[in-house]
Design an enzyme around this catalytic site. Structure first.
Site, PDB file in Angstrom:
ATOM      1  CG  HIS A  27      -1.666   1.286   1.410  1.00 29.28           C
ATOM      2  ND1 HIS A  27      -2.514   1.854   0.486  1.00 29.28           N
ATOM      3  CD2 HIS A  27      -1.623   2.162   2.469  1.00 29.28           C
ATOM      4  CE1 HIS A  27      -2.973   3.006   0.950  1.00 29.28           C
ATOM      5  NE2 HIS A  27      -2.441   3.211   2.146  1.00 29.28           N
ATOM      6  CG  HIS A  33       0.911   6.936   4.409  1.00 29.38           C
ATOM      7  ND1 HIS A  33       1.366   6.108   3.394  1.00 29.38           N
ATOM      8  CD2 HIS A  33      -0.375   6.555   4.641  1.00 29.38           C
ATOM      9  CE1 HIS A  33       0.394   5.284   3.037  1.00 29.38           C
ATOM     10  NE2 HIS A  33      -0.675   5.531   3.773  1.00 29.38           N
ATOM     11  CD  GLU A  36      -3.790   5.939  11.233  1.00 34.99           C
ATOM     12  OE1 GLU A  36      -4.900   5.405  11.071  1.00 34.99           O
ATOM     13  OE2 GLU A  36      -3.362   6.847  10.504  1.00 34.99           O
ATOM     14  CG  ASP A  37      -1.800   1.502  10.810  1.00 32.94           C
ATOM     15  OD1 ASP A  37      -2.649   1.972  11.581  1.00 32.94           O
ATOM     16  OD2 ASP A  37      -1.923   1.502   9.572  1.00 32.94           O
ATOM     17  CG  ASP A  51      -3.815   6.861   2.432  1.00 31.50           C
ATOM     18  OD1 ASP A  51      -3.594   5.656   2.227  1.00 31.50           O
ATOM     19  OD2 ASP A  51      -4.384   7.280   3.460  1.00 31.50           O
ATOM     20  CG  ASP A  64     -19.727  18.293 -21.585  1.00 35.01           C
ATOM     21  OD1 ASP A  64     -20.702  17.511 -21.549  1.00 35.01           O
ATOM     22  OD2 ASP A  64     -19.290  18.888 -20.598  1.00 35.01           O
TER      23      ASP A  64
END
Length: 731
Positions: free
Chosen positions: A53, A77, A81-82, A144, A265
């Site tokens: 990821h 990133h 957090e994880d 993300d 369009d």
């Protein structure tokens, strides 16, 4: 990059080496090694190693041309957090910028005092705050979200819909406002696919049926135009074909009720030239070759969109009778159109601080932050983002020729505050193309708007403007004015509003205990005193509709259900209690009392509650107490149907309190009393209070026979000179 394609670190490195831009490859590889170490053993819902990821996110950002620190932050990133990795570790290893970017996209840890919605609101606010400091934060977040959307099919149905809904409401509008068209279109299409799969598949089917003829038509048009342009312009402009996104077609087919063949369009050609002069020359050639459709020409070069998009758009019809759109732009405009603010990193080296266009792109972020800093309502924040980031804009002008860009549906009030805060505060009227208009007039593109102002001391906005204006910026400035200039009035309004909500919910807190009872909510909204809290309610900083459920739960915990039930009985006992005109569960002669929590009147839809020994308490059907308790298994059987007899009911009178706000003047109370006397309305009591802003608030308790008479009374009172508003208390 397809939905299921897995990008490896080797492919990422190869992409870096093939590009023209220089990167610090060793730093990027080090970031990958740290991410791989901390994510070791973690899996995605697809079963793939989690590290796939962050690599995919970094690849998307590489395609946008972002810088080394952004690529590193993308790889890292999720580690804070994880995993047990800390920002201090990242700061020491990769520097302040990478640590700051990772922190910006890291969700807040669960805070005990937050509800689920408040947690979500805080995370949205944190992202906005971080991106106002460095726009790379949201670009990482968009990448993300894009990869998560590409792999969303591995999640359960409910989670898919929730993520798709959030993406459509928040991330796609932000991508649009930043001008990153490729990400915006893909986010919308993927969200659309999960939110309305039937419509998505139907459009996909219709477009596939036309694919062969469409491709042939586009190729023939491109060849004809290229042959003609070669005679007049050197070097020959680049010509590209484009098909409208599925969601773009959906909006016009389902929202506007058009057939696919009516969308002019859905086919488009893009012509890219070297200079602005060539843009207009090419436009003339296109109009010479094909017949232009009236009112289908847009000049976004002279009037760029809010996201700095520039291009000439014209819709024409060829010999085949098929309409198609032609977009004409320079290479610089094309870069901005495709990559938006990310083009800053893709085509320029280093940090270009103080870029005027970038500053303008970021101004709306700060406006949202400022206006939502006191709100814990995620729906309100999302609504503000949707309003302020609306994909469609209108362009209007001041009498001096300055252009103001606002979202579709914006009013002259929004226009006034967009010019300047003081212009909005002093506004007393508006002219559109030299004709007077009302405050709720919705602006249209091309109009010239003159805002009329007043220099009378004490003049300011009306509270009713909050329900009229469209933009979050205008609402925020109006609330701030009332917060600063009308504190005494706010305290009075806020206390009355809280008391009304308490009555509706049968909450009776002793005055001495009130501050302690509200202590948690006061702290939540940074209020030091009760007056601060009342004032916050008065100017709109506290949403009572959201806080009341929490307060009711706290009340039940502290005082117990028996206290609530006895309170209901006491309220019913106090109300005028005769059986005239009420049929309860088909029976006419029941002993009834009218609950003061909702003050029912003849004409209201009503329901009965069987009390313990005090007959039936009559409530309005929109009473919060009824709505919250009607499905309670222990109370369900005690709620019974009730109605007024109608034309056969006996006459009866009921006490009702009205709150009147007016500009204070000599004889105001006399005029109110006289007006009520003329229509034979008995006044039980009245109180009046003068405010420092020149207004007065009158509360009068009167005798009313029913809703029809009440509406007539309110209409009569509103006609009195200087009366601003009349509202029924306890609603």
């Amino acid at each position: 990059m397809t939905e299921d394609k897995i990008i490896t670190i080797d492919q990422l490195i190869q992409k870096i080496l093939e590009g023209e831009k220089q990167y610090d490859l060793s730093k990027i590889v080090a970031a990958y090694e740290v991410a791989n170490k901390y994510h070791q053993g973690q899996k995605r819902e697809s079963g793939q190693p989690y590290i796939t990821h962050p690599i995919a996110v970094a690849y998307i950002l590489l395609e946008l041309g972002m810088d080394t620190d952004t690529i590193c932050a993308a790889l890292l990133h999720d580690v804070v957090e994880d995993t047990d990795c800390t920002l201090e570790i990242l700061q020491k290893r990769f520097g302040n910028d990478v640590a700051m970017l990772v922190n910006g996209v890291t969700k807040l840890k669960k805070v005990e005092t937050f509800t689920k919605d408040e947690q979500k609101a805080e995370n949205i606010r944190k992202i906005l705050l971080a991106m106002s400091e460095d726009i790379r934060v949201i670009i990482i977040k968009l990448a993300d979200r894009l990869h998560n959307m590409r792999t969303l099919n591995y999640c359960r149905d409910e989670k898919r819909r929730n993520i798709a809904h959030e993406t459509m409401n928040i991330y796609a509008p932000i991508a649009h406002r930043l001008g990153i068209r490729s990400i915006k279109d893909e986010l919308e299409d993927l969200s659309f696919m999960y939110l309305d799969p039937y419509a998505y598949n139907e459009i996909e089917k219709q477009m596939n049926m036309r694919k062969g003829s469409r491709d042939q038509l586009v190729e023939e048009l491109m060849a004809r135009i290229k042959e003609r342009l070669a005679k007049d312009i050197t070097p020959v402009p680049v010509i590209e074909g484009r098909v409208k996104s599925n969601y773009g077609i959906y909006k016009k087919v389902y929202r506007d009720g058009k057939e696919i063949d009516q969308i002019y369009d859905r086919y488009a050609l893009r012509i890219i030239v070297n200079t602005v002069t060539e843009c207009y020359n090419v436009l003339g050639i296109i109009h010479d070759m094909f017949r232009p459709i009236p009112n289908r020409f847009k000049d976004y070069i002279s009037t760029p969109k809010a996201n700095m998009y520039q291009s000439l758009h014209t819709t024409v019809i060829g010999r085949e009778g098929v309409p198609f759109e032609v977009q004409i732009r320079t290479w610089d405009m094309h870069k901005t159109a495709e990559y938006g603010i990310a083009a800053h990193w893709k085509y320029k080296e280093g940090v270009n601080g103080g870029n005027t266009k970038d500053d303008r792109r970021l101004a709306w972020i700060r406006q949202i932050i400022e206006s939502q800093q006191e709100s814990d309502d995620v729906e309100e924040i999302v609504r503000a983002i949707k309003n302020d980031l609306a994909p469609e804009d209108v362009f209007a002008f001041t009498p001096k020729g300055d252009m103001i860009t606002l979202p579709v549906g914006a009013t002259v009030i929004d226009f006034a505050y967009a010019i300047h805060t003081e212009v909005g505060h002093k506004m007393c009227g508006a002219k559109v193309d030299k004709k007077m208009v009302s405050y709720d007039y919705e602006i249209k593109t091309g109009e010239i708007i003159e805002i009329l102002t007043s220099n009378v001391p004490g003049h300011g906005p009306s509270r009713s403007w909050l329900n009229i204006c469209k933009t979050n910026e205008a609402k925020s400035k109006i609330r701030l004015w009332f917060k600063r200039e009308r504190r005494e009035e706010n305290i009075f309004e806020g206390r009355n509003a809280l008391e009304r909500e308490f009555r509706r919910n049968m909450i009776r807190v002793p005055e001495d205990d009130l501050e302690e009872f509200l202590k948690a909510d006061m702290r939540r909204h940074n209020c030091d005193t009760l007056d601060d809290f009342f004032a916050a309610i008065g100017y709109g900083g506290v949403q009572l509709s959201k806080a009341i459920s929490r307060l009711k739960t706290e009340y039940n915990k502290k005082y117990g259900e028996k206290h609530v039930d006895s309170t209901a009985e006491k309220e019913a006992k106090k109300s005028s209690g005769n059986t005239s005109g009420i049929i309860v569960d088909g029976v006419q002669d029941c002993a009834v009392r009218f609950a003061q929590c909702c003050n029912p009147l003849p004409g209201d839809d009503i329901v009965g509650f069987i009390t313990k020994g005090h007959g039936v308490s009559i409530h309005r059907k929109d009473c919060v107490n009824y709505l919250s308790q009607k499905d309670d298994p222990e109370l369900k059987d005690r709620w019974v149907s009730a109605k007024y007899e109608g034309s056969n009911k006996k006459s009866g009178y009921f006490k009702t309190t009205l709150d009147i706000i007016a500009v204070d003047r000599i004889g105001l109370l006399a005029d109110v009393s006289s007006a009520l006397a003329m229509i034979n309305i008995y006044i039980y009591e009245s109180t009046a209070r003068e405010l420092k802003n020149g207004n007065a608030i009158l509360s009068i308790t009167v005798s009313i026979a029913g809703m029809e008479q009440l509406n007539n009374v309110i209409t009569k009172l509103k006609k009195i000179k200087n009366v601003i508003s009349v509202e029924r208390s306890g609603r």
